[in-house]
Design a protein around this motif. Structure first.
Motif, PDB file in Angstrom:
ATOM      1  N   LYS A  24       0.861  -1.182   0.000  1.00 49.91           N
ATOM      2  CA  LYS A  24       0.000   0.000   0.000  1.00 49.91           C
ATOM      3  C   LYS A  24       0.899   1.235   0.000  1.00 49.91           C
ATOM      4  CE  LYS A  24      -3.037   3.154   0.665  1.00 49.91           C
ATOM      5  NZ  LYS A  24      -2.017   4.228   0.651  1.00 49.91           N
ATOM      6  N   ALA A  25       1.117   1.762  -1.206  1.00 48.85           N
ATOM      7  CA  ALA A  25       1.999   2.916  -1.385  1.00 48.85           C
ATOM      8  C   ALA A  25       1.219   4.216  -1.220  1.00 48.85           C
ATOM      9  CB  ALA A  25       2.636   2.854  -2.776  1.00 48.85           C
ATOM     10  N   ASN A  26       1.922   5.319  -1.179  1.00 52.13           N
ATOM     11  CA  ASN A  26       1.307   6.646  -1.229  1.00 52.13           C
ATOM     12  C   ASN A  26       1.368   7.123  -2.677  1.00 52.13           C
ATOM     13  OD1 ASN A  26       0.745   9.440  -1.202  1.00 52.13           O
ATOM     14  ND2 ASN A  26       1.522   9.676   0.876  1.00 52.13           N
ATOM     15  N   LEU A  27       0.244   7.021  -3.372  1.00 51.83           N
ATOM     16  CA  LEU A  27       0.137   7.446  -4.775  1.00 51.83           C
ATOM     17  C   LEU A  27      -0.888   8.576  -4.853  1.00 51.83           C
ATOM     18  CD1 LEU A  27       0.085   3.936  -6.529  1.00 51.83           C
ATOM     19  CD2 LEU A  27       2.059   5.295  -5.805  1.00 51.83           C
ATOM     20  N   LEU A  28      -0.670   9.613  -4.088  1.00 59.07           N
ATOM     21  CA  LEU A  28      -1.639  10.677  -3.882  1.00 59.07           C
ATOM     22  C   LEU A  28      -2.197  11.263  -5.167  1.00 59.07           C
ATOM     23  CD1 LEU A  28      -3.064  12.744  -1.975  1.00 59.07           C
ATOM     24  CD2 LEU A  28      -0.993  14.139  -2.158  1.00 59.07           C
ATOM     25  N   MET A  29      -1.322  11.541  -6.133  1.00 57.80           N
ATOM     26  CA  MET A  29      -1.746  12.259  -7.343  1.00 57.80           C
ATOM     27  C   MET A  29      -0.680  12.089  -8.416  1.00 57.80           C
ATOM     28  SD  MET A  29      -1.005  16.049  -5.740  1.00 57.80           S
ATOM     29  CE  MET A  29      -1.765  16.917  -7.101  1.00 57.80           C
ATOM     30  N   GLU A  30      -0.954  12.629  -9.582  1.00 58.98           N
ATOM     31  CA  GLU A  30      -0.010  12.517 -10.686  1.00 58.98           C
ATOM     32  C   GLU A  30       1.205  13.412 -10.438  1.00 58.98           C
ATOM     33  OE1 GLU A  30       0.154  13.006 -15.585  1.00 58.98           O
ATOM     34  OE2 GLU A  30      -1.603  13.660 -14.457  1.00 58.98           O
ATOM     35  N   LYS A  31       2.294  12.813 -10.027  1.00 54.18           N
ATOM     36  CA  LYS A  31       3.534  13.525  -9.727  1.00 54.18           C
ATOM     37  C   LYS A  31       4.726  12.691 -10.180  1.00 54.18           C
ATOM     38  CE  LYS A  31       2.464  17.360  -7.383  1.00 54.18           C
ATOM     39  NZ  LYS A  31       3.008  18.695  -7.672  1.00 54.18           N
ATOM     40  N   ARG A  32       5.846  13.364 -10.426  1.00 58.39           N
ATOM     41  CA  ARG A  32       7.077  12.678 -10.779  1.00 58.39           C
ATOM     42  C   ARG A  32       7.771  12.173  -9.513  1.00 58.39           C
ATOM     43  NH1 ARG A  32      10.161  17.454 -13.392  1.00 58.39           N
ATOM     44  NH2 ARG A  32       9.326  18.305 -11.426  1.00 58.39           N
ATOM     45  N   PRO A  33       8.603  11.147  -9.609  1.00 60.18           N
ATOM     46  CA  PRO A  33       9.286  10.631  -8.419  1.00 60.18           C
ATOM     47  C   PRO A  33      10.094  11.687  -7.685  1.00 60.18           C
ATOM     48  CG  PRO A  33       9.520   9.083 -10.232  1.00 60.18           C
ATOM     49  CD  PRO A  33       8.884  10.322 -10.812  1.00 60.18           C
ATOM     50  N   GLU A  34      10.734  12.598  -8.432  1.00 62.86           N
ATOM     51  CA  GLU A  34      11.595  13.597  -7.801  1.00 62.86           C
ATOM     52  C   GLU A  34      10.828  14.692  -7.072  1.00 62.86           C
ATOM     53  OE1 GLU A  34      11.605  14.504 -12.342  1.00 62.86           O
ATOM     54  OE2 GLU A  34      11.536  12.756 -11.003  1.00 62.86           O
ATOM     55  N   ASP A  35       9.499  14.716  -7.192  1.00 58.20           N
ATOM     56  CA  ASP A  35       8.710  15.738  -6.507  1.00 58.20           C
ATOM     57  C   ASP A  35       8.514  15.431  -5.022  1.00 58.20           C
ATOM     58  OD1 ASP A  35       8.344  17.312  -8.783  1.00 58.20           O
ATOM     59  OD2 ASP A  35       6.585  16.174  -9.420  1.00 58.20           O
ATOM     60  N   ALA A  36       8.900  14.257  -4.579  1.00 59.82           N
ATOM     61  CA  ALA A  36       8.845  13.846  -3.161  1.00 59.82           C
ATOM     62  C   ALA A  36       7.418  13.781  -2.619  1.00 59.82           C
ATOM     63  CB  ALA A  36       9.686  14.789  -2.288  1.00 59.82           C
ATOM     64  N   THR A  37       6.440  13.611  -3.508  1.00 60.36           N
ATOM     65  CA  THR A  37       5.042  13.508  -3.091  1.00 60.36           C
ATOM     66  C   THR A  37       4.620  12.052  -2.904  1.00 60.36           C
ATOM     67  OG1 THR A  37       4.499  15.541  -4.289  1.00 60.36           O
ATOM     68  CG2 THR A  37       2.665  14.099  -3.733  1.00 60.36           C
ATOM     69  N   LEU A  38       5.147  11.177  -3.733  1.00 58.52           N
ATOM     70  CA  LEU A  38       4.734   9.772  -3.757  1.00 58.52           C
ATOM     71  C   LEU A  38       5.822   8.869  -3.187  1.00 58.52           C
ATOM     72  CD1 LEU A  38       3.432   9.722  -7.459  1.00 58.52           C
ATOM     73  CD2 LEU A  38       2.250  10.549  -5.417  1.00 58.52           C
ATOM     74  N   THR A  39       5.428   7.662  -2.801  1.00 58.73           N
ATOM     75  CA  THR A  39       6.427   6.664  -2.434  1.00 58.73           C
ATOM     76  C   THR A  39       7.321   6.418  -3.648  1.00 58.73           C
ATOM     77  OG1 THR A  39       4.810   5.593  -0.973  1.00 58.73           O
ATOM     78  CG2 THR A  39       6.796   4.352  -1.528  1.00 58.73           C
ATOM     79  N   HIS A  40       8.611   6.576  -3.480  1.00 57.48           N
ATOM     80  CA  HIS A  40       9.526   6.500  -4.628  1.00 57.48           C
ATOM     81  C   HIS A  40       9.541   5.083  -5.192  1.00 57.48           C
ATOM     82  CE1 HIS A  40      13.045   7.098  -7.161  1.00 57.48           C
ATOM     83  NE2 HIS A  40      12.931   8.405  -6.919  1.00 57.48           N
ATOM     84  N   PRO A  41       9.485   4.953  -6.532  1.00 53.42           N
ATOM     85  CA  PRO A  41       9.461   3.610  -7.126  1.00 53.42           C
ATOM     86  C   PRO A  41      10.696   2.776  -6.784  1.00 53.42           C
ATOM     87  CG  PRO A  41       9.695   5.331  -8.812  1.00 53.42           C
ATOM     88  CD  PRO A  41       9.325   6.010  -7.553  1.00 53.42           C
ATOM     89  N   SER A  42      11.836   3.422  -6.519  1.00 51.98           N
ATOM     90  CA  SER A  42      13.030   2.651  -6.177  1.00 51.98           C
ATOM     91  C   SER A  42      12.875   1.965  -4.818  1.00 51.98           C
ATOM     92  CB  SER A  42      14.269   3.554  -6.164  1.00 51.98           C
ATOM     93  OG  SER A  42      14.163   4.556  -5.169  1.00 51.98           O
ATOM     94  N   VAL A  43      12.156   2.598  -3.895  1.00 59.45           N
ATOM     95  CA  VAL A  43      11.890   1.985  -2.591  1.00 59.45           C
ATOM     96  C   VAL A  43      10.956   0.789  -2.768  1.00 59.45           C
ATOM     97  CG1 VAL A  43      10.815   2.358  -0.329  1.00 59.45           C
ATOM     98  CG2 VAL A  43      12.291   4.120  -1.320  1.00 59.45           C
ATOM     99  N   LEU A  44       9.906   0.974  -3.564  1.00 58.32           N
ATOM    100  CA  LEU A  44       8.982  -0.132  -3.835  1.00 58.32           C
ATOM    101  C   LEU A  44       9.680  -1.272  -4.568  1.00 58.32           C
ATOM    102  CD1 LEU A  44       5.901   2.002  -4.900  1.00 58.32           C
ATOM    103  CD2 LEU A  44       6.049   0.565  -2.856  1.00 58.32           C
ATOM    104  N   LYS A  45      10.611  -0.924  -5.453  1.00 62.43           N
ATOM    105  CA  LYS A  45      11.353  -1.960  -6.187  1.00 62.43           C
ATOM    106  C   LYS A  45      12.169  -2.818  -5.228  1.00 62.43           C
ATOM    107  CE  LYS A  45      13.472  -0.688  -9.946  1.00 62.43           C
ATOM    108  NZ  LYS A  45      14.509  -0.117 -10.864  1.00 62.43           N
ATOM    109  N   ALA A  46      12.837  -2.173  -4.278  1.00 63.07           N
ATOM    110  CA  ALA A  46      13.665  -2.906  -3.325  1.00 63.07           C
ATOM    111  C   ALA A  46      12.816  -3.845  -2.458  1.00 63.07           C
ATOM    112  CB  ALA A  46      14.434  -1.925  -2.443  1.00 63.07           C
ATOM    113  N   ILE A  47      11.668  -3.359  -2.004  1.00 62.47           N
ATOM    114  CA  ILE A  47      10.791  -4.198  -1.172  1.00 62.47           C
ATOM    115  C   ILE A  47      10.220  -5.346  -2.000  1.00 62.47           C
ATOM    116  CG2 ILE A  47       8.725  -4.221   0.275  1.00 62.47           C
ATOM    117  CD1 ILE A  47       9.198  -1.195   0.685  1.00 62.47           C
ATOM    118  N   THR A  48       9.842  -5.061  -3.245  1.00 62.90           N
ATOM    119  CA  THR A  48       9.285  -6.093  -4.125  1.00 62.90           C
ATOM    120  C   THR A  48      10.275  -7.231  -4.329  1.00 62.90           C
ATOM    121  OG1 THR A  48       7.870  -4.502  -5.282  1.00 62.90           O
ATOM    122  CG2 THR A  48       8.396  -6.549  -6.437  1.00 62.90           C
TER     123      THR A  48
END
Length: 381
Positions: A24-48
């Motif tokens: 369950k990530a934080n995918l609040l809205m349409e934002k780029r990873p570098e905007d620091a709004t969403l759970t970064h995909p690299s963090v999700l990749k490592a957990i996956t």
């Protein structure tokens, strides 16, 4: 990432091989990873990858702000880099937009609630939140991340029905308990300070936090950014309900000391709901409320006219006076700040009247002094 989970006994302490796991990530809205709004995909990749090495199937999902639809999620997945994440790891991105009702006997206010059906697609849930400040709730982390298990615009009903912060905080706690994450991980590598959860500034922190308790996780995260827990409604409520220690020294911390990562200049939003006039006559209360209450202000120079603020206002008090000129009827505004939270153009700011700023500064100066005196008194005893 591996070290944080290994310190808790390894991923096998939380999920068994063969189980399906919802991240369950934080995918609040349409934002780029570098905007620091969403759970970064690299963090999700490592957990996956940790989960897949354990023999688990992984689903990544969230019900963001606004409509919970395939079109809305596709924009977030695309801009946030989650399609690439899925291709690289073999994880699935949630495409289940149904909902269901769940009994919640542990709830204080919400004994029964409606949740997204993606919870039923998994055997276990792991919360992967983002470390951010929040204009309404001061801080958003592991506990508030589970608000994203409530379907789409149904979230607005909670703001409408529970305009008082402590009630809303207890509702968030109830939702977190109902969703039942077995493990909570927080992406604090780059957090957000100031006007979060979407209009703040990125801040390098360099931490990844993990805990079996989302409440303890938030408590430690607040300590890292030097945010007193009594200023965070969800932590106040959790302490009262016995879900978390108010004193961070009572929480076992493994893998380093808080002081190794602590920052003292993290920009924290000022409290936005102070009402010292409740004992006064109604007409005076109304005047005082107008003088003290913060309000959303729309920056027409930044507004794109997308209409997200209008569509997501729970009480429908926002309208356009011109194509890029939204206006709010303050008498009906419940100060949930959904307009500010979901504005992708950062065209909404929260302004606090001078009287409120003066009052808050004196109030918290007095509270801090009182707390210090109580601590000193206890030490003398």
């Amino acid at each position: 990432m591996s070290a944080a989970i290994d310190d808790l006994g390894g991923i096998g302490a939380f999920v068994k091989p063969g189980e399906k796991v919802l991240l369950k990530a934080n995918l609040l809205m349409e934002k780029r990873p570098e905007d620091a709004t969403l759970t970064h995909p690299s963090v999700l990749k490592a957990i996956t990858r940790i989960l897949m090495d354990n023999g688990n199937t992984v689903i990544i999902g969230d019900s963001p702000g606004g409509p919970f639809t395939e079109t809305m999620l596709a924009k977030i997945y695309r801009t946030g880099g989650y399609y690439e994440l899925a291709e690289q790891t073999g994880a699935s991105l949630n495409a289940n937009f149904k909902s269901f009702e769940r009994e919640n006997p542990e709830g204080l206010l919400l004994k029964k609630l409606t949740l997204t059906d993606m919870l039923n697609d998994a055997d276990k849930v792991i919360s992967v939140s983002k470390l951010k400040t929040h204009g309404m709730m001061t801080f958003t982390g592991a506990v508030k991340n589970m608000f994203g298990t409530v379907p789409g615009i149904m979230k607005a009903e909670y703001h409408l029905n529970m305009p008082e912060y402590d009630d809303f905080a207890n509702a968030l706690i109830d939702i977190c308990l109902a969703a039942g994450p077995v493990l909570s991980i927080m992406d604090g590598i780059v957090g957000m300070e100031g006007h979060g959860p979407s209009a703040g500034e990125a801040r390098q922190l360099g931490v990844v936090l993990a805990s079996a308790s989302p409440f303890a996780l938030d408590r430690v995260a607040c300590e890292i950014i030097s945010l007193p827990s009594e200023k965070v409604p969800t932590l106040r409520g959790a302490a009262v309900r016995g879900l978390c220690e108010a004193d961070v020294s009572e929480i076992e911390i493994i893998g380093g000391r808080v002081s190794d990562f602590q920052v003292t200049d993290f920009a924290i939003p000022k409290p936005s709901r102070i009402n010292p006039s409740q004992s006064l006559p109604p007409i005076v209360q109304k005047l005082m409320s107008r003088a003290l209450q913060p309000r959303p202000v729309f920056l027409t120079g930044k507004c794109t006219g997308c209409g997200v603020c209008v569509a997501n206002c729970p009480v429908k008090v926002i309208s356009f006076a011109a194509p890029r000129d939204p206006r709010v009827k303050l008498d009906g505004c419940i100060r949930c700040y959904c307009c500010q939270e979901l504005c992708g153009a950062k065209a909404v700011v929260i302004r606090r009247p001078f009287l409120m700023r003066l009052f808050v500064e004196n109030l918290f100066s007095g509270l801090t002094s009182s707390i210090i005196k109580k601590i000193q008194y206890r030490k003398r005893r």
